[in-house]
Write an enzyme that holds these catalytic residues in place. Structure first.
Site, PDB file in Angstrom:
ATOM      1  N   GLY A  21      -2.922  -5.192   8.222  1.00  0.00           N
ATOM      2  CA  GLY A  21      -3.360  -6.313   9.049  1.00  0.00           C
ATOM      3  C   GLY A  21      -2.987  -7.649   8.423  1.00  0.00           C
TER       4      GLY A  21
ATOM      5  N   ALA B  45      -6.766  -4.839   7.047  1.00  0.00           N
ATOM      6  CA  ALA B  45      -8.071  -4.744   7.699  1.00  0.00           C
ATOM      7  C   ALA B  45      -9.072  -4.240   6.665  1.00  0.00           C
ATOM      8  CB  ALA B  45      -7.979  -3.763   8.863  1.00  0.00           C
TER       9      ALA B  45
ATOM     10  N   GLU C 143       0.425  -8.268   9.438  1.00  0.00           N
ATOM     11  CA  GLU C 143       0.403  -8.502  10.899  1.00  0.00           C
ATOM     12  C   GLU C 143      -0.065  -9.937  11.205  1.00  0.00           C
ATOM     13  OE1 GLU C 143      -1.875  -4.782  11.621  1.00  0.00           O
ATOM     14  OE2 GLU C 143      -0.373  -4.421  13.161  1.00  0.00           O
TER      15      GLU C 143
ATOM     16  N   GLU D 223      -0.432   1.443   6.803  1.00  0.00           N
ATOM     17  CA  GLU D 223      -1.446   2.131   7.619  1.00  0.00           C
ATOM     18  C   GLU D 223      -1.183   3.617   7.762  1.00  0.00           C
ATOM     19  OE1 GLU D 223      -0.184  -0.792   8.220  1.00  0.00           O
ATOM     20  OE2 GLU D 223      -1.605  -2.138   9.200  1.00  0.00           O
TER      21      GLU D 223
HETATM   22  C1  TC6 Z   1      -5.003  -2.125   8.395  1.00  0.00           C
HETATM   23  O1  TC6 Z   1      -4.757  -3.202   7.922  1.00  0.00           O
HETATM   24  C2  TC6 Z   1      -5.045  -1.839   9.813  1.00  0.00           C
HETATM   25  C3  TC6 Z   1      -4.788  -2.817  10.709  1.00  0.00           C
HETATM   26  C4  TC6 Z   1      -4.903  -2.570  12.126  1.00  0.00           C
HETATM   27  C5  TC6 Z   1      -6.231  -3.045  12.647  1.00  0.00           C
HETATM   28  C6  TC6 Z   1      -6.307  -3.137  14.139  1.00  0.00           C
HETATM   29  N1  TC6 Z   1     -10.394  -2.725   2.836  1.00  0.00           N
HETATM   30  O2  TC6 Z   1      -6.898  -0.647  -5.018  1.00  0.00           O
HETATM   31  P1  TC6 Z   1      -7.759  -1.512  -5.849  1.00  0.00           P
HETATM   32  C7  TC6 Z   1     -11.017  -2.334  -2.216  1.00  0.00           C
HETATM   33  S1  TC6 Z   1      -5.388  -0.818   7.416  1.00  0.00           S
HETATM   34  C8  TC6 Z   1     -11.513  -2.583   2.126  1.00  0.00           C
HETATM   35  O3  TC6 Z   1      -8.503  -0.895  -6.969  1.00  0.00           O
HETATM   36  P2  TC6 Z   1      -5.454  -2.899  -6.871  1.00  0.00           P
HETATM   37  C9  TC6 Z   1     -10.893  -1.029  -2.997  1.00  0.00           C
HETATM   38  O4  TC6 Z   1     -11.622  -0.009  -2.373  1.00  0.00           O
HETATM   39  C10 TC6 Z   1      -5.333  -1.456   5.773  1.00  0.00           C
HETATM   40  N2  TC6 Z   1     -11.522  -2.462   0.781  1.00  0.00           N
HETATM   41  O5  TC6 Z   1      -6.971  -2.781  -6.402  1.00  0.00           O
HETATM   42  C11 TC6 Z   1     -11.470  -1.443  -4.325  1.00  0.00           C
HETATM   43  O6  TC6 Z   1     -12.886  -1.433  -4.194  1.00  0.00           O
HETATM   44  P3  TC6 Z   1     -13.827  -1.004  -5.407  1.00  0.00           P
HETATM   45  C12 TC6 Z   1      -3.945  -1.627   5.314  1.00  0.00           C
HETATM   46  C13 TC6 Z   1     -10.350  -2.495   0.162  1.00  0.00           C
HETATM   47  O7  TC6 Z   1      -5.270  -4.258  -7.400  1.00  0.00           O
HETATM   48  C14 TC6 Z   1     -11.024  -2.893  -4.465  1.00  0.00           C
HETATM   49  O8  TC6 Z   1     -10.710  -3.334  -3.147  1.00  0.00           O
HETATM   50  N3  TC6 Z   1      -3.972  -2.011   3.939  1.00  0.00           N
HETATM   51  C15 TC6 Z   1      -9.148  -2.636   0.849  1.00  0.00           C
HETATM   52  O9  TC6 Z   1      -5.108  -1.719  -7.728  1.00  0.00           O
HETATM   53  C16 TC6 Z   1      -9.804  -3.085  -5.331  1.00  0.00           C
HETATM   54  O10 TC6 Z   1      -8.771  -2.211  -4.851  1.00  0.00           O
HETATM   55  C17 TC6 Z   1      -3.937  -1.116   2.964  1.00  0.00           C
HETATM   56  O11 TC6 Z   1      -3.871   0.071   3.186  1.00  0.00           O
HETATM   57  C18 TC6 Z   1      -9.208  -2.763   2.252  1.00  0.00           C
HETATM   58  N4  TC6 Z   1      -8.089  -2.913   2.987  1.00  0.00           N
HETATM   59  O12 TC6 Z   1      -4.598  -2.729  -5.552  1.00  0.00           O
HETATM   60  C19 TC6 Z   1      -4.011  -1.663   1.564  1.00  0.00           C
HETATM   61  N5  TC6 Z   1      -8.128  -2.627  -0.034  1.00  0.00           N
HETATM   62  O13 TC6 Z   1     -13.519  -1.962  -6.507  1.00  0.00           O
HETATM   63  C20 TC6 Z   1      -5.060  -0.932   0.774  1.00  0.00           C
HETATM   64  C21 TC6 Z   1      -8.695  -2.500  -1.238  1.00  0.00           C
HETATM   65  O14 TC6 Z   1     -15.191  -1.128  -4.850  1.00  0.00           O
HETATM   66  N6  TC6 Z   1      -5.221  -1.482  -0.543  1.00  0.00           N
HETATM   67  N7  TC6 Z   1     -10.028  -2.418  -1.128  1.00  0.00           N
HETATM   68  O15 TC6 Z   1     -13.436   0.405  -5.751  1.00  0.00           O
HETATM   69  C22 TC6 Z   1      -4.328  -1.305  -1.539  1.00  0.00           C
HETATM   70  O16 TC6 Z   1      -3.279  -0.706  -1.383  1.00  0.00           O
HETATM   71  C23 TC6 Z   1      -4.689  -1.846  -2.893  1.00  0.00           C
HETATM   72  O17 TC6 Z   1      -6.098  -2.044  -2.899  1.00  0.00           O
HETATM   73  C24 TC6 Z   1      -4.010  -3.192  -3.256  1.00  0.00           C
HETATM   74  C25 TC6 Z   1      -4.645  -3.720  -4.576  1.00  0.00           C
HETATM   75  C26 TC6 Z   1      -2.525  -2.945  -3.463  1.00  0.00           C
HETATM   76  C27 TC6 Z   1      -4.250  -4.217  -2.198  1.00  0.00           C
END
Ligand code: TC6
Length: 699
Positions: free
Chosen positions: A102, A63, A105, A125
């Site tokens: 998400g 998400a 999911e 999450e």
């Molecule tokens: C969910 O899904 C809930 C679902 C239920 C709903 C009902 N959203 O980490 P990096 C940005 S909860 C928005 O440096 P990497 C990050 O801030 C979500 N932005 O890259 C950064 O921005 P900046 C569950 C996001 O290659 C840029 O992308 N998912 C999101 O080292 C690059 O990120 C997670 O928890 C996001 N979801 O790693 C996954 N994700 O450049 C969270 C990233 O402006 N993400 N950004 O600073 C990660 O774990 C890592 O970003 C990665 C990539 C492994 C995807």
């Protein structure tokens, strides 16, 4: 129709591509685009199956976290997933990079999933203080089994494609992403394969005996140490066994809503973005050219030097480890190999990988052996004279363009740099013990450190799996500087009437990995003792300085390593045991200082410890030693065992209300001593009705 999701046909297969850089997060326009493209694919008479794929480096990473805490704009993700699951043509998710949260999911809402071998899947999450709220807690156990789902969902760990295949999360590994997925879809068409809806796959949940849930829940509660989301995740997964699918979804939603609104989730989201924000240095543009780091060298094979060498070897960078004598070198290398062997014994590393890593670490006895290193990190004794000698020697052997770094935890980086002819190449790299485990790396910018060296060090930190924060050059930098008043309050409260176990207990129950005295015993009390001696000449003599810590050191009790410190550690145990001798010493110290002991409340302990951190953190900010309040939070959460679900000291200050924090600080200032002089920044922010977060945003 949004441009972030597009539809095109390849023969009989419609390909839906999510293109929302950088990580294809499920922003509102993506959710709408997914619905629109599905409708298009279903309406396309030529299309008999669909493939969903992510453009760029990854499938959907979840998400859009930036939308959290704001009113939801339709369509809701659950509606999107339901639409895909209900689709009348088979849909295949084609996974590369990461399918997270998400994203996974959505993939579980598809009828089949294929992945390239390097892909990973996960439901992280829990780390954001929430649970997979789009059916993940109900669908994952249906494909992977209940135990595997509990493990993945309560820890947030990522699972590589190979394991995901074994668990049944993906159906096939493909060599090439889109061609492989299209071929898989074509086979489904040829075989007239069924629409395999995960919600209907009940065998694994029905086969699970819920009798074990009570014991499993206890283990989750214990491991969570106050964090709510792992427990919420667990409870939601159990509903997949105890309730029909639709009711399970409702239960998931109820728990999700509670968690999403919690302060813990706000704190964890804050830390997620803070960690990434810390990588941005206002006056060091992100395109600053960096120096290549192909080889490294470490001076000193003690605990820190050895741990730092492991960080490089773990990242595949050859590293030379310098010691003064063969004995010291052998001892250091022996400890490294013992550490790796422990990891192998625990099954977290193969023998082969250990051998490769050991093969990258070369012990040397001569400075000349360091002449080709791209970075040399000094990790010798914390004494300025010794450091200066080491840097003068380095200056004469290191090649032009090599970075010369000091692992000092308190000393003046400029003074160290001045013993070289190239201060622009000198930087502080403050690792935390054990360096191969603790994620934080405080990078200390000297007055002359070049932008190129800063940019290189920030990049290198990521390569060796550290969380870097750039700080200014002052005594103790940011983390240890803040620790000083924190530790002093803890010491003073001992004399006023508390005991180490009470202070540690309060802080641990609040969520810290360790209280101040247990931490001191673990780190080694001699370290602080040496620093106190150095600072004695310059410290304010209008303040009262407690001496309990010094007295304990004078007894030769340096903490765990001497089996005694504030506590006893008998038989090599790491569990602190109260020592009546120390309690007596404390009572006598109160008497000697003329302090009448009183009951110190748990609330007072928490406030004085926490607010001491906040006040000093604010001083670091106003002096420019930390770039942002959120950087301070990253330092504390990744380097000092501060619980991420509390968001760090500065986040806590905002949460409590800066005006309330200031009122207490002023009260302490009046009742206690001038250590509590409020930071100017806090007074200014309160006067302007602003918070630390506002301060960060204005910069
Ligand atoms: C969910 O899904 C809930 C679902 C239920 C709903 C009902 N959203 O980490 P990096 C940005 S909860 C928005 O440096 P990497 C990050 O801030 C979500 N932005 O890259 C950064 O921005 P900046 C569950 C996001 O290659 C840029 O992308 N998912 C999101 O080292 C690059 O990120 C997670 O928890 C996001 N979801 O790693 C996954 N994700 O450049 C969270 C990233 O402006 N993400 N950004 O600073 C990660 O774990 C890592 O970003 C990665 C990539 C492994 C995807």
């Amino acid at each position: 129709m949004t441009t972030s999701v597009r539809y095109e046909r390849q023969g009989q297969v419609g390909v839906i591509t999510v293109d929302n850089p950088p990580v294809n997060a499920l922003s509102q326009h993506v959710r709408q685009g997914l619905l629109d493209c599905l409708a298009q694919g279903l309406a396309d008479d030529e299309t008999r199956a669909l493939v969903m794929v992510g453009a760029g480096r990854t499938f959907i990473a979840g998400a859009d976290i930036r939308e959290f805490g704001k009113p939801l704009v339709d369509p809701d993700l659950n509606r999107v997933i339901e639409a895909y699951e209900n689709a009348t043509k088979p849909v295949v998710a084609a996974i590369h990079g990461t399918a997270l949260g998400g994203g996974l999911e959505v993939a579980l809402g598809c009828h089949y999933r294929v992945a390239v071998a390097a892909a990973k899947v996960g439901l992280p999450e829990v780390k954001l203080g929430i649970l997979p709220g789009a059916g993940g807690t109900q669908r994952l156990p249906r494909v992977a089994g209940v135990e595997a789902a509990i493990d993945m969902i309560t820890t947030g760990k990522f699972v590589p494609a190979g394991k995901a295949l074994k668990l049944g999360i993906v159906d096939a590994i493909v060599d090439e992403l889109v061609p492989g997925a299209v071929a898989f879809a074509e086979k489904l068409i040829a075989d007239n394969a069924p629409l395999r809806r995960v919600r209907d796959m009940d065998e694994k949940v029905k086969a699970f005996d819920p009798a074990g849930f009570e014991t499993m829940r206890k283990a989750v509660v214990k491991a969570a140490r106050g964090q709510m989301s792992p427990v919420g995740c667990f409870d939601a997964v159990t509903a997949s066994v105890t309730l029909p699918f639709e009711d399970g979804l409702k239960r998931e939603r109820e728990i999700f809503t509670g968690l999403m609104e919690s302060d813990q989730s706000k704190a964890l989201r804050h830390i997620f973005f803070a960690e990434r924000e810390a990588l941005k240095i206002p006056d060091v543009p992100s395109d600053t050219p960096t120096l290549p780091i192909r080889t490294a060298a470490i001076i000193g094979a003690g605990t820190m030097g050895g741990g730092i060498a492991m960080c490089f070897a773990n990242a595949g960078i050859p590293v030379k480890l310098l010691e003064m004598t063969q004995d010291a070198l052998d001892r250091g290398l022996g400890i490294i190999s013992g550490n790796y062997a422990n990891t192998v014994a625990k099954g977290r590393l193969t023998q082969d990988a250990m051998d490769k890593r050991m093969g990258l670490i070369e012990g040397v006895l001569d400075y000349d052996a360091l002449s080709e290193a791209d970075i040399i990190i000094e990790a010798v004794f914390e004494e300025m004279d010794i450091k200066k000698k080491v840097f003068a020697a380095l200056d004469s052997v290191a090649k032009a363009g090599a970075i010369l770094a000091s692992n000092t935890s308190t000393l003046d980086v400029d003074e160290i740099a001045a013993s070289t002819s190239r201060p622009e190449f000198v930087i502080g790299t403050h690792f935390f013990s054990p360096a191969n485990v603790m994620p934080l790396l405080e990078l200390v910018r000297g007055a002359k450190t070049s932008n190129q060296v800063i940019a290189t060090a920030m990049k290198l930190a990521r390569t060796i799996a550290k969380v870097p924060v750039l700080v200014g050059n002052c005594d103790g930098f940011v983390g240890n500087r803040m620790l000083e008043p924190y530790g002093q309050q803890a010491e003073l409260m001992l004399l006023e009437g508390a005991m180490p176990a009470q202070v540690d207990g309060v802080m641990q129950r609040w969520g810290l990995a360790m209280g101040p005295f247990t931490m001191g015993d673990m780190a080694g009390l001699d370290v602080g003792w040496r620093i106190r001696k150095r600072r004695a000449a310059t410290r304010r003599n209008d303040l009262f300085w407690p001496t309990v810590a010094d007295q304990i050191c004078e007894m030769g009790r340096f903490g765990q390593k001497t089996k005694a410190g504030y506590y006893l550690y008998e038989g090599g145990s790491r569990v602190p045991v109260t020592d009546p001798k120390i309690e007596q010493l404390i009572v006598e110290a109160s008497k000697a200082a003329g302090i009448e002991r009183r009951e110190v409340s748990d609330e007072e302990i928490l406030k004085r410890c926490l607010y001491a951190l906040i006040n000093e953190g604010a001083k670091c900010l106003e002096e420019g030693m930390a770039i942002r309040a959120s950087d301070v939070d990253v330092i504390y959460c990744f380097g000092y065992g501060f619980p991420a679900w509390r968001g760090g000291p500065m986040f806590q200050a905002d949460l409590i209300g800066l005006d309330k924090v200031l009122a207490d600080i002023k009260r302490f200032h009046a009742a206690l001593d001038d250590r509590w002089k409020p930071a100017r920044l806090i007074e200014t922010l309160v006067a302007e009705g602003r918070s630390f977060a506002d301060y960060d945003r204005s910069r």
